[in-house]
Design an enzyme around this catalytic site. Structure first.
Site, PDB file in Angstrom:
ATOM      1  N   CYS A   1     -19.521  -6.339   3.405  1.00  0.00           N
ATOM      2  CA  CYS A   1     -18.842  -5.107   3.809  1.00  0.00           C
ATOM      3  C   CYS A   1     -17.522  -5.048   3.048  1.00  0.00           C
ATOM      4  CB  CYS A   1     -18.582  -5.150   5.313  1.00  0.00           C
ATOM      5  SG  CYS A   1     -17.609  -3.752   5.920  1.00  0.00           S
TER       6      CYS A   1
ATOM      7  N   CYS B   1       0.853  -1.198   0.000  1.00  0.00           N
ATOM      8  CA  CYS B   1       0.000   0.000   0.000  1.00  0.00           C
ATOM      9  C   CYS B   1       0.888   1.246   0.000  1.00  0.00           C
ATOM     10  CB  CYS B   1      -0.904  -0.010   1.229  1.00  0.00           C
ATOM     11  SG  CYS B   1      -2.002   1.431   1.268  1.00  0.00           S
TER      12      CYS B   1
ATOM     13  N   CYS C   1     -16.615  -9.370   5.385  1.00  0.00           N
ATOM     14  CA  CYS C   1     -15.942  -8.110   5.063  1.00  0.00           C
ATOM     15  C   CYS C   1     -14.710  -8.386   4.204  1.00  0.00           C
ATOM     16  CB  CYS C   1     -15.501  -7.410   6.336  1.00  0.00           C
ATOM     17  SG  CYS C   1     -16.814  -7.222   7.542  1.00  0.00           S
TER      18      CYS C   1
ATOM     19  N   CYS D   1       0.400   4.908   6.906  1.00  0.00           N
ATOM     20  CA  CYS D   1      -0.206   4.730   8.234  1.00  0.00           C
ATOM     21  C   CYS D   1       0.806   4.001   9.138  1.00  0.00           C
ATOM     22  CB  CYS D   1      -1.501   3.929   8.120  1.00  0.00           C
ATOM     23  SG  CYS D   1      -2.589   4.563   6.821  1.00  0.00           S
TER      24      CYS D   1
ATOM     25  N   ARG E   1     -17.805  -2.504  17.750  1.00  0.00           N
ATOM     26  CA  ARG E   1     -17.086  -3.753  17.456  1.00  0.00           C
ATOM     27  C   ARG E   1     -15.756  -3.821  18.174  1.00  0.00           C
ATOM     28  NH1 ARG E   1     -16.710  -4.412  11.672  1.00  0.00           N
ATOM     29  NH2 ARG E   1     -18.825  -5.165  11.926  1.00  0.00           N
TER      30      ARG E   1
ATOM     31  N   CYS F   1     -19.413   2.026   8.388  1.00  0.00           N
ATOM     32  CA  CYS F   1     -18.642   1.393   9.457  1.00  0.00           C
ATOM     33  C   CYS F   1     -17.404   2.265   9.642  1.00  0.00           C
ATOM     34  CB  CYS F   1     -18.259  -0.031   9.034  1.00  0.00           C
ATOM     35  SG  CYS F   1     -17.117  -0.845  10.161  1.00  0.00           S
TER      36      CYS F   1
ATOM     37  N   CYS G   1       0.571   0.268  10.333  1.00  0.00           N
ATOM     38  CA  CYS G   1       0.085  -0.749   9.397  1.00  0.00           C
ATOM     39  C   CYS G   1       1.193  -1.545   8.701  1.00  0.00           C
ATOM     40  CB  CYS G   1      -0.798  -0.086   8.341  1.00  0.00           C
ATOM     41  SG  CYS G   1      -1.499  -1.302   7.219  1.00  0.00           S
TER      42      CYS G   1
HETATM   43  S1  SF4 Z   1      -4.173   1.207   6.924  1.00  0.00           S
HETATM   44 FE1  SF4 Z   1      -2.584   0.086   5.785  1.00  0.00          FE
HETATM   45  S2  SF4 Z   1      -3.666  -0.708   3.978  1.00  0.00           S
HETATM   46 FE2  SF4 Z   1      -4.958   0.910   4.841  1.00  0.00          FE
HETATM   47  S3  SF4 Z   1      -4.363   2.779   3.771  1.00  0.00           S
HETATM   48 FE3  SF4 Z   1      -3.087   2.697   5.633  1.00  0.00          FE
HETATM   49  S4  SF4 Z   1      -1.199   1.658   4.967  1.00  0.00           S
HETATM   50 FE4  SF4 Z   1      -2.752   1.247   3.397  1.00  0.00          FE
END
Ligand code: SF4
Length: 369
Positions: free
Chosen positions: A144, A69, A113, A73, A276, A204, A76
């Site tokens: 979802c 990705c 989901c 974040c 949740r 959600c 993550c």
């Molecule tokens: S949470 Fe992870 S998968 Fe989702 S946008 Fe951020 S880096 Fe990408």
């Protein structure tokens, strides 16, 4: 292309009268300061006014496209920016998704989901994901998806395919947000939520606690969610899972009582939403999970994986439910059994040579892979 307000789901429209949308951070900070037993009593009282206290909704989450990705974040493991040893997977083929949905249904899930590690879906991805929605829906499961940011048109396409819920978390407070993510803004997230809501889908949206935020940040996140024009139908509260290789791997642990308080306050502020108990559940013992249910959590994910981090095994959940007298909530079964049988036959006949759609071979843009 937007649907008008009359297309908003009726539960949202009907329940607004008894729901507050004028919470302040100070007021929520005061809830965090309440004696624990008083807070739990208030949360459980409100929970009982709105839900069967012995029913927990069960969902299964499948990663349909894993890793690589472009977003940053900091919690993550799917971000391409961190070396977490995560194995990347291209967009899963529809047949395989259907098989996993079947397994989820057999395990007692009522909602399936599907999550993709994208900044946003590209228009050429949309036919695949809408097809997945249609096929999973035929199995009699609620659907979802969480695919990143959505435009208004994409939200409408998903709604028209039959998608029941779209997940897009606010993650944290607007004040702390810049410490966690820099590649998209808080407003981007709110815009996606508005697009989802306008399409008529259920929303959600929740967040993650234990990322080094203050109590006031937790209050501010809950204020953002509760003060939306229509509160989310589903509010996942995640405890950070510290993954080695991410910038959050060494962040200080959050006291579990603070997590339980966050659940209780979410229940008080969003009395008609499903709260949740999400990521981080594996690290919680049975007693801790029971306290979360007492605080008003009434939804969990079943299954051994939550996208890329582990989750308690299904049989452990069944055992805990038995001990607590909790039964999975049943949703209405809208499957066409004849169609389902034919579908299963078709799946069995198919060769599994190519279980993945090769997104990279069709790639012309690189930013969001
Ligand atoms: S949470 Fe992870 S998968 Fe989702 S946008 Fe951020 S880096 Fe990408």
């Amino acid at each position: 292309m937007f649907l008008n307000n009359s297309s908003l789901n009726t539960s949202s429209s009907l329940n607004q009268a008894s729901i507050r949308h004028d919470w302040t951070i100070e007021e929520v900070n005061d809830l965090f300061e309440m004696p624990f037993n008083d807070l739990m009593f208030q949360a459980q009282t409100i929970h009982r006014q709105n839900f069967d206290p012995n029913q927990v909704q069960v969902s299964t989450l499948l990663s349909i496209k894993t890793g690589a990705c472009p977003e940053d974040c900091k919690y993550c493991p799917q971000s391409a920016r961190y070396d977490t040893g995560l194995e990347k997977e291209r967009l899963m083929e529809i047949d395989k998704v259907i098989l996993r949905a079947q397994e989820a249904k057999q395990a007692g899930s009522t909602r399936f989901c599907m999550g993709a590690a994208w900044r946003n879906p590209r228009d050429r991805d949309m036919p695949y994901v809408t097809e997945m929605v249609k096929e999973v829906k035929k199995l009699g499961l609620e659907t979802c998806m969480t695919l990143g940011m959505l435009t208004g048109d994409q939200a409408v396409s998903l709604k028209q395919a039959g998608l029941d819920y779209y997940n897009h978390n606010l993650d944290t407070s607007p004040e702390f947000y810049g410490d966690i993510i820099t590649t998209r803004t808080y407003q981007d997230r709110l815009d996606t939520l508005a697009n989802v809501r306008s399409s008529g889908m259920n929303v959600c949206s929740g967040g993650i606690v234990g990322m080094g935020e203050t109590t006031s940040d937790r209050s501010s996140l809950l204020v953002q969610l509760a003060n939306l024009e229509y509160q989310p139908e589903s509010v996942p509260i995640n405890m950070l899972v510290k993954v080695k290789g991410t910038p959050m791997e060494n962040v200080e642990d959050l006291d579990y009582f603070e997590f339980i308080r966050t659940i209780a306050i979410a229940r008080i502020m969003m009395p008609k939403s499903y709260v949740r108990l999400s990521a981080g559940r594996e690290a919680m013992n049975e007693q801790m999970q029971a306290m979360c249910f007492l605080a008003g959590a009434n939804s969990i994910f079943y299954g051994c994986k939550l996208l890329t981090t582990s989750n308690p095994e299904t049989h452990e959940d069944v055992t805990l439910f038995k001990k607590l007298g909790i039964n999975s909530a049943q949703t209405r079964d809208y499957s066409d059994e004849a169609h389902e049988a034919a579908l299963l036959e078709e799946i069995e006949d198919k060769s599994s040579d190519s279980l993945f759609y090769d997104a990279s071979s069709k790639q012309t843009e690189t930013a969001d892979i």
